[in-house]
Design an enzyme around this catalytic site. Structure first.
Site, short mmCIF file in Angstrom:
data_model
loop_
_atom_site.label_atom_id
_atom_site.label_comp_id
_atom_site.label_asym_id
_atom_site.label_seq_id
_atom_site.Cartn_x
_atom_site.Cartn_y
_atom_site.Cartn_z
N HIS A 125 2.98 10.10 -4.17
CA HIS A 125 2.92 9.81 -5.56
C HIS A 125 2.66 11.14 -6.45
O HIS A 125 2.36 10.80 -7.41
CB HIS A 125 2.11 8.52 -6.02
CG HIS A 125 2.48 7.28 -5.48
ND1 HIS A 125 1.72 6.05 -5.07
CD2 HIS A 125 3.75 6.98 -4.72
CE1 HIS A 125 2.30 5.12 -4.82
NE2 HIS A 125 3.54 5.42 -4.69
N GLY A 142 -7.29 1.98 3.08
CA GLY A 142 -7.75 1.88 1.79
C GLY A 142 -6.61 1.59 0.87
O GLY A 142 -6.53 2.09 -0.24
P1 OAD Z 1 -5.39 -0.15 -4.81
O1 OAD Z 1 -6.31 -0.09 -5.83
O2 OAD Z 1 -4.35 -1.09 -4.94
O3 OAD Z 1 -6.09 -0.79 -3.51
C1 OAD Z 1 -7.26 -0.20 -3.17
C2 OAD Z 1 -7.75 -0.82 -1.67
O4 OAD Z 1 -8.75 -0.05 -1.15
C3 OAD Z 1 -8.18 -2.27 -1.95
O5 OAD Z 1 -7.20 -3.24 -1.08
C4 OAD Z 1 -9.56 -2.25 -1.73
O6 OAD Z 1 -9.92 -3.29 -0.96
C5 OAD Z 1 -9.56 -1.11 -0.68
N1 OAD Z 1 -10.73 -0.32 -0.52
C6 OAD Z 1 -11.74 -0.38 -1.64
N2 OAD Z 1 -12.93 0.44 -1.24
C7 OAD Z 1 -12.67 0.94 0.11
C8 OAD Z 1 -13.28 1.57 0.96
N3 OAD Z 1 -14.46 2.28 0.50
N4 OAD Z 1 -12.72 1.87 2.18
C9 OAD Z 1 -11.66 1.29 2.26
N5 OAD Z 1 -10.81 0.52 1.60
C10 OAD Z 1 -11.26 0.40 0.45
O7 OAD Z 1 -4.85 1.09 -4.28
P2 OAD Z 1 -3.43 1.61 -3.73
O8 OAD Z 1 -3.27 0.54 -2.59
O9 OAD Z 1 -3.51 3.11 -3.38
O10 OAD Z 1 0.26 4.12 -7.91
O11 OAD Z 1 -2.38 1.63 -4.85
C11 OAD Z 1 -1.21 1.91 -4.74
C12 OAD Z 1 -0.55 2.64 -5.84
O12 OAD Z 1 -0.62 1.58 -7.05
C13 OAD Z 1 -1.35 3.84 -6.46
O13 OAD Z 1 -0.86 5.07 -5.76
C14 OAD Z 1 -0.91 3.80 -8.16
C15 OAD Z 1 -1.27 2.50 -8.11
O14 OAD Z 1 -0.83 1.82 -9.36
C16 OAD Z 1 0.81 4.78 -9.12
O15 OAD Z 1 0.02 5.33 -10.17
C17 OAD Z 1 2.34 4.92 -9.23
#
Ligand code: OAD
Length: 251
Positions: A124, A192
């Site tokens: 991204h 994560g």
């Molecule tokens: P999300 O915010 O959707 O998901 C974060 C995940 O991390 C969740 O499933 C949490 O349960 C988990 N989490 C939280 N704290 C954690 C920890 N300490 N260790 C492990 N896991 C943990 O974020 P992404 O999946 O990265 O895109 O989101 C994907 C994309 O959506 C991003 O790159 C961004 C967003 O909109 C754009 O901006 C295009």
């Protein structure tokens, strides 16, 4: 020996030790312990406070470029103050243990590189880079005025962060490098990430289809959890160092 260490499935540790090509997909959760908000966590996630449609689409930028530029400037400052955590560092350690290691991230914060990971595939983009909205080319420097966003020094168009917004395609070379790794690896980590955003969410499924051991590290259940070989429910900053200690105990 801590409790987490004892609860890790033996088969997972054995697969980790036997892995030859590891591919890793990370999301905002791995940087949460560095103090960077995730997107979808209830209460603390960015999308609980802001609407993605107002801030992370080309249409939003066309409607209100100043708002979008300033929101990214605020996030850039948050990121500039953050440091890699034990989860990022454990992946650097794993890279040294594996014959082949491919790190794919959805994060734009550069913390993997700051921790010492090499050749990171940034699906991204990167929030510290800036490009011209009109021409799409990366711009290194520009004249600062009191206007936000600043203007492209080549064409006078508006500048924007070099990140992928909703409704935009990922650069195809980057996506194919990630797909190739997911298909070729024998061990895949999904760490994560809510596993909701495409095409990143396809990567662990590709790895599964190509017979890799797929391990999810996340405190919560995601749509991927039911499909993986092992789901480890915990924080990346605790689980990943414990996995390194378990797979490669120091003498
Ligand atoms: P999300 O915010 O959707 O998901 C974060 C995940 O991390 C969740 O499933 C949490 O349960 C988990 N989490 C939280 N704290 C954690 C920890 N300490 N260790 C492990 N896991 C943990 O974020 P992404 O999946 O990265 O895109 O989101 C994907 C994309 O959506 C991003 O790159 C961004 C967003 O909109 C754009 O901006 C295009």
């Amino acid at each position: 020996m801590d409790e987490l260490f004892l609860n890790l499935p033996v088969g997972l540790i054995e697969a980790l030790r036997a892995a030859r090509h590891m591919a890793v997909l990370t999301g905002a959760g791995i940087s949460a312990e560095s103090g960077i908000p995730t997107f979808r966590d209830a209460q603390t996630g960015l999308w609980a406070k802001y609407r993605a449609e107002d801030l992370a689409t080309p249409e939003a930028f066309q409607r209100n470029p100043q708002l979008v530029w300033e929101w990214y400037a605020w996030r850039r400052e948050l990121i500039a103050r953050a440091a890699p955590n034990l989860g990022h560092r454990a992946l650097v350690e794993m890279e040294t243990r594996l014959q082949k290691f491919t790190l794919i991230t959805q994060n734009v914060d550069g913390l993997h590189q700051q921790a010492g990971s090499t050749a990171v595939i940034e699906l991204h983009g990167n929030i510290t880079r800036t490009k011209c909205f009109q021409e799409g080319i990366v711009v290194e420097s520009w004249a600062e005025t009191d206007q936000a966003p600043p203007r492209c020094p080549h064409c006078g168009g508006l500048l924007r962060p070099d990140v992928v917004w909703f409704g935009e395609s990922l650069p195809s070379d980057i996506l194919w490098a990630a797909m190739d790794a997911a298909r070729a690896c024998d061990f895949f980590f999904s760490i994560g990430t809510s596993a909701l955003v495409q095409p990143a969410a396809l990567l662990p499924l590709e790895a599964l289809q190509h017979s890799a051991t797929v391990v999810e590290v996340n405190p919560d259940v995601t749509p991927l959890s039911a499909h993986v070989t092992y789901a480890v429910h915990g924080l990346a900053g605790q689980v990943l160092p414990a996995l390194v200690r378990a797979a490669w105990p120091s003498p």
